[in-house]
Scaffold this active site. Structure first.
Site, PDB file in Angstrom:
ATOM      1  CB  ALA A  31      58.532 113.189  27.402  1.00  0.00           C
ATOM      2  CG  ASP A  49      61.497 112.002  22.333  1.00  0.00           C
ATOM      3  OD1 ASP A  49      62.369 111.153  21.750  1.00  0.00           O
ATOM      4  OD2 ASP A  49      60.189 112.056  22.207  1.00  0.00           O
ATOM      5  CB  SER A 104      64.417  80.280  -0.005  1.00  0.00           C
ATOM      6  OG  SER A 104      64.779  79.282  -0.891  1.00  0.00           O
ATOM      7  CD  GLU A 134      64.463  80.568  14.266  1.00  0.00           C
ATOM      8  OE1 GLU A 134      64.431  81.737  14.196  1.00  0.00           O
ATOM      9  OE2 GLU A 134      65.143  79.751  14.069  1.00  0.00           O
ATOM     10  CE  LYS A 157      58.450  80.980   6.396  1.00  0.00           C
ATOM     11  NZ  LYS A 157      57.735  82.249   5.756  1.00  0.00           N
ATOM     12  NE  ARG A 200      65.023  85.802   1.263  1.00  0.00           N
ATOM     13  CZ  ARG A 200      65.269  84.808   2.004  1.00  0.00           C
ATOM     14  NH1 ARG A 200      66.066  83.985   2.155  1.00  0.00           N
ATOM     15  NH2 ARG A 200      64.173  84.887   3.181  1.00  0.00           N
ATOM     16  CD  GLU A 225      61.680  87.849   7.652  1.00  0.00           C
ATOM     17  OE1 GLU A 225      60.909  87.544   6.972  1.00  0.00           O
ATOM     18  OE2 GLU A 225      62.515  87.286   7.875  1.00  0.00           O
ATOM     19  CE  LYS A 276      55.325  79.329   4.409  1.00  0.00           C
ATOM     20  NZ  LYS A 276      54.885  79.677   3.125  1.00  0.00           N
TER      21      LYS A 276
END
Length: 377
Positions: free
Chosen positions: A36, A39, A84, A116, A118, A139, A207, A345
């Site tokens: 608040a 803002d 990629s 890192e 993903k 991208r 990202e 993955k």
């Protein structure tokens, strides 16, 4: 002092204060004042700029949301290909990846890594001119993306003006200590690095994502409006970034993690890149980790896998990169993927559900195919 001069001084102070609180909240995970109160500062700034529109600057916090919706997105050609990654799915494939690239640099004495988390989000390129956000692009096909600057500016986690850690260090003891620690750790000249970044063109990549809690809220709102729910946070983030009206994007609470910078500013390792990114005002992903060897990479990957459901955002693995930037570049690229980096993955997530119905479809050749209707999970 004239009224306009007083207002200009007040406007500059308000902008500095708002940007400082943005840095504390998104980068340092600290909150000095309530939402608040923040803002209230933004409201005062907007009113003063309304009185003196000639004092509005492109990097003002009030300029995060544009007025008129766009008719379409313009195409943007990336100066450096947005690549990629090739995937690996287990420890055996990871070892095979390292064995292959080691053959390309047999004389290299040390192989360490940066691991890192993903994120399952949307890759974005951010271009800054003299420290001010000039262009943001998706991208696309890696060579050409779409200009989404208007929407990216609505994301509070992305600085419209980069933090000058050298200038801020003179005002904040905590930041001064972090700059000193950065110089000591990497045996580098911080002023040389940051002065080069803040004067001229600088590109960061990262990202855009939607946190799980914000995704849940968004789907609740979709249901209230009798509109279709989003399938997953990634689809929601991608759809939000491609809204022609930035006011819609602003209402969906997207966030961002940077993961790389383009160009030579004196950085030697990927670990160092992440500390540079943080000092410039981008949020740091605290789950990323330096790994001295492949065993440490495997350990980190397994640790992240165990806490996957507890993380505030959706992920689908870890990204393993050669820590040395010189070695990483020397390894080169194969196709559209760098040799010195791989996406490690996780196995596909599994869940139990209920078969609600089975319908038999008849094809044009008369073949009958049963189709199961499952309860969504």
């Amino acid at each position: 002092m004239s009224d306009k001069v007083k207002v200009k001084v007040r406007i500059e102070k308000l902008r500095d204060e708002i940007n400082r609180h943005r840095y504390y909240y998104h980068v340092l995970d600290k909150q000095e004042i309530s939402e608040a109160a923040l803002d209230s500062l933004k409201h005062e700034l907007a009113k003063l700029e309304e009185r003196f529109p000639d004092l509005i600057t492109p990097d003002s916090p009030t300029q995060r949301v544009a007025g008129q919706p766009l008719d379409e997105f313009k195409k943007v050609k990336h100066r450096v290909l947005m690549m990629s990654l090739n995937d690996v799915f287990d420890a055996e494939e990871l070892e095979a990846w390292l064995k292959r690239i080691k053959k390309l640099a047999p004389q290299e004495p040390a192989w360490d890594f940066y691991s890192e988390v993903k994120l399952d989000g949307l890759a974005i390129s951010l271009v800054y001119e003299d420290g001010i956000l000039a262009q943001a692009a998706t991208r696309g096909d890696g060579q050409t993306g779409e200009d989404v600057t208007q929407n990216i500016k609505t994301i509070e986690a992305i600085p419209v003006r980069l933090t000058n850690p050298l200038e801020s260090a003179a005002k904040q003891k905590e930041l001064a200590e972090r700059v000193k620690s950065f110089e000591k750790k990497y045996q580098c000249d911080a002023s040389g690095i940051f002065n080069k970044i803040l004067s001229g063109r600088f590109e960061a990549r990262g990202e855009v994502y939607l946190a799980k809690k914000d995704f849940a809220k968004l789907n609740e709102e979709q249901e209230k409006k009798s509109e279709e729910r989003f399938a997953n946070p990634r689809n929601a983030a991608a759809g939000t970034i491609r809204q022609l009206d930035s006011k819609i994007t602003a209402g969906r609470r997207l966030s961002f993690f940077a993961y790389d910078i383009i160009g030579d500013f004196g950085q030697a390792t990927h670990e160092q890149v992440h500390e540079i990114i943080e000092l410039l005002g981008f949020p740091k992903n605290h789950w990323n980790k330096y790994c001295a060897d492949l065993e440490a990479v495997e350990k980190h990957h397994n640790e992240i896998g165990k806490m996957r459901d507890k993380l505030p955002f959706q992920i689908d693995g870890t990204v393993i990169g050669i820590n040395s930037i010189k070695l990483f570049k020397n390894l080169g690229v194969v196709g559209k993927a760098p040799r010195g980096m791989a996406a490690y993955k996780f196995p596909a997530e599994q869940a139990t559900t209920v078969v609600e119905d089975i319908i038999v479809q008849v094809g044009r050749t008369g073949a009958m195919t049963p189709v199961a209707h499952l309860k969504p999970v």
